[in-house]
Design an enzyme around this catalytic site. Structure first.
Site, PDB file in Angstrom:
ATOM      1  N   HIS A   1     -14.431  44.646  -0.907  1.00 40.55           N
ATOM      2  CA  HIS A   1     -14.161  43.275  -1.353  1.00 40.55           C
ATOM      3  C   HIS A   1     -13.406  43.222  -2.677  1.00 40.55           C
ATOM      4  CE1 HIS A   1     -14.357  39.082  -1.053  1.00 40.55           C
ATOM      5  NE2 HIS A   1     -15.601  38.919  -0.650  1.00 40.55           N
TER       6      HIS A   1
ATOM      7  N   ASP B   1     -10.229  40.281   0.884  1.00 40.96           N
ATOM      8  CA  ASP B   1     -11.087  39.107   0.998  1.00 40.96           C
ATOM      9  C   ASP B   1     -11.410  38.844   2.471  1.00 40.96           C
ATOM     10  OD1 ASP B   1     -11.096  38.702  -1.752  1.00 40.96           O
ATOM     11  OD2 ASP B   1      -9.211  37.588  -1.666  1.00 40.96           O
TER      12      ASP B   1
END
Length: 449
Positions: A425, A429
């Site tokens: 992450h 995304d």
């Protein structure tokens, strides 16, 4: 790996680095003993790491002066494990016929009193960062090959080392007028700065202490992890600490692909000599999606994102001893289904026979883990550092599904499979991760031979 001592009479054999993030290796067996005479490329010892087993050749000819580690010892990368007295040199110290266990491998770190400071070879023909054996240098000098030309000759020896065979072949091609290898471009200082190094992987000095003390009962069996399992444990723990993992999952209708495989698998096996498994089209679909979303084919170096140009897909392979290894299919996006099937079959077979070479497990940019072969439906795999994503492939099952038709919705039996993408992450995304795994699914659902 191999560096001459400052006295030039002896040559240090060091524990090699046989893969990305590998910090140690276990010596399985020695093929030589103190006092033996070895030629260039003779096998010295076999080493086993978490990723690969390999026979380590001698880069020089000479006599084995000392062996500093025993069979079964686990040695850190870069630690000297043997000394070889070079041919034509008088040794600076007598050969030691005492057993190797006189020197503790755990304490085999070089010191000023035992090992002279190492430095690269420097002469009129050798490069500062590439080592050449005396035989290669002599042949190059006789053939009038200068430093820049010598540095540009590709080597087939360990880690690209230029062997006697390589230099003989090159000289032969020059004499016959055959095309020789083009010189490598010399990078400018600006170009060198613009090429960031791969993201480092922290190496824990010792296993982390469990938060809850574990007490073994009288009837419990305590099983020590083997070296491979220890490294896997450390790497998986490090990966979870490095990358904030997020997993997204999609369901894929594999019906069209299942029917295509069923129709073609027998003829494919007869024609190609390997089985047509689902991993070939899954790998092809993944390679296509990586070209569509290059950010997934990346690594992280601090606050820099390194987008990889080559698409090298690792295929997780379960070994007979219960451990796991990830051989790499290089340039997977350039291979046909036949090429992928042959490559996957070859590396899987080599992995299970413990025959993988260092190059087989290096350079991966993305990994696929097929837990569906064990009838598992969904999993959340851990990222293989320094990559930023890993694709999990579940089992294919027949399920009732609602199908839209011009006449209205109908219920039909379809072949369904789950794909799960675990991603980092820091750089990926949810929208990008979701789009990527959906694109892989689209390629599989709309399969066209």
């Amino acid at each position: 790996m191999f560096i001459n001592s400052q006295f030039m009479a002896t040559f240090e054999i060091k524990m090699p680095k046989l893969g990305e993030s590998i910090t140690e290796g276990t010596i399985v067996s020695w093929s030589v003993k103190v006092g033996d005479t070895v030629n260039e490329d003779d096998v010295l010892f076999e080493v086993n790491t978490a990723k690969v087993s390999a026979e380590i050749p001698s880069p020089v000819a000479g006599k084995v002066l000392k062996i500093l580690a025993n069979e079964g010892d686990t040695i850190a990368v870069g630690v000297v494990v043997a000394l070889i007295q070079l041919d034509g040199e008088d040794g600076d110290e007598p050969a030691n016929d005492e057993p190797a266990n006189e020197t503790s491998p755990a304490a085999a770190e070089p010191t000023e009193s035992t090992t002279p400071p190492a430095e690269p070879v420097k002469n009129s023909k050798g490069s500062e960062d590439r080592w050449y054996s005396p035989v290669v240098l002599s042949k190059a000098q006789e053939a009038g090959i200068g430093k820049e030309e010598l540095d540009a000759i590709p080597g087939t020896g360990y880690q690209g080392r230029l062997s006697k065979k390589d230099i003989d072949s090159y000289i032969g091609r020059k004499k016959t007028g055959a095309p020789a290898s083009a010189p490598k471009p010399v990078p400018t200082p600006q170009a060198a700065v613009a090429q960031p190094s791969p993201a480092p992987v922290p190496q824990p000095a010792a296993p982390s202490t469990p938060s809850v003390p574990v007490v073994a009962g009288a009837e419990d069996e305590v099983i020590a992890m083997d070296p491979v399992r220890r490294i896997i444990a450390d790497r998986m723990t490090a990966s979870k600490k490095i990358s904030p993992h997020v997993t997204t999952i999609v369901e894929v209708d594999m019906t069209k692909l299942v029917r295509w495989r069923e129709k073609n698998k027998d003829a494919f096996k007869k024609r190609e000599g390997v089985s047509l498994t689902f991993m070939s089209p899954i790998t092809e679909a993944t390679a296509k999606a990586l070209k569509d979303f290059p950010r997934i084919n990346s690594s992280v170096d601090g606050y820099n994102i390194i987008q990889k140009k080559r698409i090298n897909i690792g295929i997780a392979v379960s070994l007979n001893d219960g451990n796991l290894i990830v051989p790499v299919i290089k340039d997977a996006d350039k291979l046909s289904i036949s090429g992928l099937a042959a490559s996957i079959s070859t590396v899987a077979d080599k992995a299970r026979k413990n025959k993988l070479m260092p190059d087989d497990i290096q350079g991966g940019t993305f990994t696929i883990s097929n837990f569906g072969s064990f009838k598992s439906l969904i999993s959340t795999p851990i990222i293989n550092q320094p990559e930023v994503a890993i694709l999990g492939v579940g089992a294919i099952e027949k399920k009732p599904a609602i199908i839209e038709t011009p006449e209205g919705d109908v219920i039909a039996i379809r072949h369904k499979m789950y794909l799960s993408l675990s991603f980092d992450h820091r750089v990926i995304d949810g929208s990008l991760g979701g789009e990527f795994v959906r694109r892989v699914a689209d390629y599989l659902e709309n399969w066209n031979e």
